[in-house]
Design a protein around this motif. Structure first.
Motif, PDB file in Angstrom:
ATOM      1  N   ALA A   1      14.107 -16.988 -23.685  1.00 27.37           N
ATOM      2  CA  ALA A   1      14.797 -16.907 -22.400  1.00 27.37           C
ATOM      3  C   ALA A   1      16.050 -16.054 -22.466  1.00 27.37           C
ATOM      4  O   ALA A   1      16.509 -15.551 -21.435  1.00 27.37           O
ATOM      5  CB  ALA A   1      15.151 -18.314 -21.903  1.00 27.37           C
ATOM      6  N   ALA A   2      16.603 -15.858 -23.647  1.00 28.80           N
ATOM      7  CA  ALA A   2      17.814 -15.043 -23.780  1.00 28.80           C
ATOM      8  C   ALA A   2      17.510 -13.551 -23.853  1.00 28.80           C
ATOM      9  O   ALA A   2      18.441 -12.740 -23.949  1.00 28.80           O
ATOM     10  CB  ALA A   2      18.594 -15.477 -25.022  1.00 28.80           C
ATOM     11  N   THR A   3      16.240 -13.165 -23.806  1.00 26.66           N
ATOM     12  CA  THR A   3      15.874 -11.755 -23.896  1.00 26.66           C
ATOM     13  C   THR A   3      16.193 -11.052 -22.572  1.00 26.66           C
ATOM     14  O   THR A   3      15.681 -11.454 -21.517  1.00 26.66           O
ATOM     15  CB  THR A   3      14.380 -11.603 -24.194  1.00 26.66           C
ATOM     16  OG1 THR A   3      14.063 -12.353 -25.374  1.00 26.66           O
ATOM     17  CG2 THR A   3      14.022 -10.149 -24.409  1.00 26.66           C
ATOM     18  N   PRO A   4      17.003 -10.001 -22.585  1.00 30.91           N
ATOM     19  CA  PRO A   4      17.401  -9.328 -21.336  1.00 30.91           C
ATOM     20  C   PRO A   4      16.341  -8.329 -20.842  1.00 30.91           C
ATOM     21  O   PRO A   4      16.507  -7.110 -20.941  1.00 30.91           O
ATOM     22  CB  PRO A   4      18.701  -8.628 -21.726  1.00 30.91           C
ATOM     23  CG  PRO A   4      18.558  -8.336 -23.173  1.00 30.91           C
ATOM     24  CD  PRO A   4      17.722  -9.446 -23.753  1.00 30.91           C
ATOM     25  N   VAL A   5      15.260  -8.851 -20.309  1.00 28.54           N
ATOM     26  CA  VAL A   5      14.224  -7.987 -19.734  1.00 28.54           C
ATOM     27  C   VAL A   5      14.690  -7.545 -18.352  1.00 28.54           C
ATOM     28  O   VAL A   5      14.993  -8.382 -17.491  1.00 28.54           O
ATOM     29  CB  VAL A   5      12.876  -8.730 -19.646  1.00 28.54           C
ATOM     30  CG1 VAL A   5      11.809  -7.828 -19.040  1.00 28.54           C
ATOM     31  CG2 VAL A   5      12.445  -9.213 -21.021  1.00 28.54           C
TER      32      VAL A   5
ATOM     33  N   ALA B   1      19.034  -4.425 -12.910  1.00 29.10           N
ATOM     34  CA  ALA B   1      19.090  -5.884 -12.780  1.00 29.10           C
ATOM     35  C   ALA B   1      18.067  -6.542 -13.688  1.00 29.10           C
ATOM     36  O   ALA B   1      17.057  -5.934 -14.068  1.00 29.10           O
ATOM     37  CB  ALA B   1      18.830  -6.286 -11.330  1.00 29.10           C
ATOM     38  N   LEU B   2      18.330  -7.795 -14.027  1.00 29.04           N
ATOM     39  CA  LEU B   2      17.392  -8.551 -14.844  1.00 29.04           C
ATOM     40  C   LEU B   2      16.140  -8.890 -14.021  1.00 29.04           C
ATOM     41  O   LEU B   2      16.209  -9.093 -12.806  1.00 29.04           O
ATOM     42  CB  LEU B   2      18.040  -9.826 -15.370  1.00 29.04           C
ATOM     43  CG  LEU B   2      19.200  -9.640 -16.362  1.00 29.04           C
ATOM     44  CD1 LEU B   2      19.834 -10.987 -16.697  1.00 29.04           C
ATOM     45  CD2 LEU B   2      18.722  -8.955 -17.622  1.00 29.04           C
ATOM     46  N   LEU B   3      15.013  -8.925 -14.689  1.00 27.21           N
ATOM     47  CA  LEU B   3      13.750  -9.230 -14.031  1.00 27.21           C
ATOM     48  C   LEU B   3      13.627 -10.742 -13.889  1.00 27.21           C
ATOM     49  O   LEU B   3      13.479 -11.466 -14.883  1.00 27.21           O
ATOM     50  CB  LEU B   3      12.590  -8.657 -14.848  1.00 27.21           C
ATOM     51  CG  LEU B   3      11.210  -8.690 -14.212  1.00 27.21           C
ATOM     52  CD1 LEU B   3      11.189  -7.903 -12.910  1.00 27.21           C
ATOM     53  CD2 LEU B   3      10.163  -8.141 -15.176  1.00 27.21           C
ATOM     54  N   GLU B   4      13.680 -11.205 -12.637  1.00 27.33           N
ATOM     55  CA  GLU B   4      13.663 -12.637 -12.365  1.00 27.33           C
ATOM     56  C   GLU B   4      12.429 -13.008 -11.539  1.00 27.33           C
ATOM     57  O   GLU B   4      11.899 -12.180 -10.793  1.00 27.33           O
ATOM     58  CB  GLU B   4      14.932 -13.039 -11.589  1.00 27.33           C
ATOM     59  CG  GLU B   4      16.234 -12.750 -12.312  1.00 27.33           C
ATOM     60  CD  GLU B   4      16.473 -13.672 -13.492  1.00 27.33           C
ATOM     61  OE1 GLU B   4      15.739 -14.693 -13.595  1.00 27.33           O
ATOM     62  OE2 GLU B   4      17.371 -13.391 -14.297  1.00 27.33           O
ATOM     63  N   PRO B   5      11.966 -14.231 -11.664  1.00 25.68           N
ATOM     64  CA  PRO B   5      10.838 -14.671 -10.828  1.00 25.68           C
ATOM     65  C   PRO B   5      11.253 -14.813  -9.369  1.00 25.68           C
ATOM     66  O   PRO B   5      12.418 -15.092  -9.049  1.00 25.68           O
ATOM     67  CB  PRO B   5      10.442 -16.019 -11.444  1.00 25.68           C
ATOM     68  CG  PRO B   5      11.683 -16.489 -12.147  1.00 25.68           C
ATOM     69  CD  PRO B   5      12.392 -15.261 -12.623  1.00 25.68           C
ATOM     70  N   THR B   6      10.308 -14.604  -8.492  1.00 23.61           N
ATOM     71  CA  THR B   6      10.527 -14.731  -7.053  1.00 23.61           C
ATOM     72  C   THR B   6       9.478 -15.680  -6.470  1.00 23.61           C
ATOM     73  O   THR B   6       8.583 -16.157  -7.169  1.00 23.61           O
ATOM     74  CB  THR B   6      10.448 -13.358  -6.366  1.00 23.61           C
ATOM     75  OG1 THR B   6       9.137 -12.801  -6.581  1.00 23.61           O
ATOM     76  CG2 THR B   6      11.500 -12.407  -6.917  1.00 23.61           C
ATOM     77  N   ASP B   7       9.613 -15.925  -5.156  1.00 26.07           N
ATOM     78  CA  ASP B   7       8.639 -16.798  -4.498  1.00 26.07           C
ATOM     79  C   ASP B   7       7.258 -16.154  -4.459  1.00 26.07           C
ATOM     80  O   ASP B   7       6.242 -16.838  -4.589  1.00 26.07           O
ATOM     81  CB  ASP B   7       9.117 -17.117  -3.083  1.00 26.07           C
ATOM     82  CG  ASP B   7      10.407 -17.931  -3.091  1.00 26.07           C
ATOM     83  OD1 ASP B   7      10.669 -18.596  -4.115  1.00 26.07           O
ATOM     84  OD2 ASP B   7      11.151 -17.884  -2.088  1.00 26.07           O
ATOM     85  N   ASP B   8       7.231 -14.819  -4.278  1.00 22.68           N
ATOM     86  CA  ASP B   8       5.942 -14.126  -4.237  1.00 22.68           C
ATOM     87  C   ASP B   8       5.327 -14.008  -5.623  1.00 22.68           C
ATOM     88  O   ASP B   8       4.103 -14.060  -5.774  1.00 22.68           O
ATOM     89  CB  ASP B   8       6.119 -12.725  -3.633  1.00 22.68           C
ATOM     90  CG  ASP B   8       6.599 -12.788  -2.194  1.00 22.68           C
ATOM     91  OD1 ASP B   8       6.343 -13.815  -1.534  1.00 22.68           O
ATOM     92  OD2 ASP B   8       7.226 -11.818  -1.739  1.00 22.68           O
ATOM     93  N   LYS B   9       6.180 -13.817  -6.618  1.00 24.47           N
ATOM     94  CA  LYS B   9       5.721 -13.664  -7.998  1.00 24.47           C
ATOM     95  C   LYS B   9       6.470 -14.657  -8.885  1.00 24.47           C
ATOM     96  O   LYS B   9       7.533 -14.340  -9.415  1.00 24.47           O
ATOM     97  CB  LYS B   9       5.935 -12.234  -8.496  1.00 24.47           C
ATOM     98  CG  LYS B   9       4.975 -11.226  -7.879  1.00 24.47           C
ATOM     99  CD  LYS B   9       5.145  -9.865  -8.530  1.00 24.47           C
ATOM    100  CE  LYS B   9       4.132  -8.876  -7.983  1.00 24.47           C
ATOM    101  NZ  LYS B   9       4.251  -7.547  -8.650  1.00 24.47           N
TER     102      LYS B   9
ATOM    103  N   THR C   1       6.524  -3.490 -16.041  1.00 20.97           N
ATOM    104  CA  THR C   1       5.783  -2.240 -15.906  1.00 20.97           C
ATOM    105  C   THR C   1       5.207  -1.836 -17.249  1.00 20.97           C
ATOM    106  O   THR C   1       5.895  -1.832 -18.274  1.00 20.97           O
ATOM    107  CB  THR C   1       6.687  -1.124 -15.372  1.00 20.97           C
ATOM    108  OG1 THR C   1       7.265  -1.547 -14.129  1.00 20.97           O
ATOM    109  CG2 THR C   1       5.906   0.164 -15.166  1.00 20.97           C
ATOM    110  N   ALA C   2       3.922  -1.487 -17.240  1.00 20.72           N
ATOM    111  CA  ALA C   2       3.230  -1.089 -18.472  1.00 20.72           C
ATOM    112  C   ALA C   2       3.345   0.412 -18.675  1.00 20.72           C
ATOM    113  O   ALA C   2       3.286   1.197 -17.723  1.00 20.72           O
ATOM    114  CB  ALA C   2       1.771  -1.502 -18.433  1.00 20.72           C
TER     115      ALA C   2
END
Length: 217
Positions: free
Chosen positions: A87-91, A120-128, A134-135
């Motif tokens: 969880a501490a990984t800054p993705v 910005a950090l990649l955070e979960p949302t209601d849609d996702k 990104t690959a």
């Protein structure tokens, strides 16, 4: 009483041994019960050498593992890979995930780039609820996917060079052949020179008259 005391002592030693073995395995596996993880999805076009429990590295540092590899539910031909990272990984939103090869063993791992510090950090949302990284394509993956096209272009280039060389060789042989030279037209100058170079006949009119005069008494 002594028999019961012996059974209790044996049971206590057995329980202590089991707890010790369990603790050793937990230590050996480096399991941290209070560790928190984040989950991300990545869509790849090819996952050669990747499987469950493969390493996940952030800028080369191991931060997690792959927990699921399956076909995309969208039926678009992509492979959906779910990773579990610390969880501490800054993705970040512009982080790129690629499949990298570990040495020459053929074992692959997922590498996640750090992205830009301003993103910005990649955070979960209601849609996702599970955010998606990104690959990208690694150098090895680009070579493996583009190898058939590169091989085809190389063979076509070799064929074109061979055809060009064959045409030049055929043209050179035609030019050097004596049958290919057109006959030269009769030049007036050469015809005149041939007439001049022809020796005079012994029956010339002048010489015949002189010999007749000398022979007359």
């Amino acid at each position: 009483m002594e028999t019961k005391a012996n059974f209790v002592l044996i049971g206590a030693f057995t329980l202590a041994g089991l707890l010790g073995i369990l603790g050793f395995f937990l230590w050996f596996a480096q399991v941290e019960l209070d560790r928190q993880f984040d989950y991300y999805d990545i869509r790849f076009s090819s996952v050669s050498g990747l499987s469950n429990a493969s390493d996940v590295r952030f800028s080369g540092l191991p931060v997690g593992q792959v927990v699921d590899v399956r076909l995309s539910p969208n039926r678009d031909g992509t492979i959906l890979v779910r990773v579990e990272v610390d969880a501490a990984t800054p993705v970040r939103t512009d982080s790129i995930a690629t499949i990298e090869a570990q040495g020459v063993t053929g074992v692959s791992f997922v590498g996640i780039g750090p992205g830009s510090p301003d993103a910005a950090l990649l955070e979960p949302t209601d849609d996702k609820p599970v955010p998606e990284i990104t690959a990208g394509r690694s150098t090895l993956q680009s070579l493996s996917e583009d190898a058939p096209r590169l091989l085809e272009e190389t063979l076509q280039l070799v064929t074109d060079v061979g055809d060009l060389w064959a045409q030049r060789t055929a043209t050179g042989s035609i030019r050097s052949s004596p049958m290919s030279k057109p006959p030269l037209p009769n030049s007036p100058k050469r015809w005149t020179a041939s007439r001049r170079s022809r020796p005079r006949s012994a029956t010339s009119p002048n010489r015949s008259t002189a010999s007749t005069r000398r022979s007359t008494p």
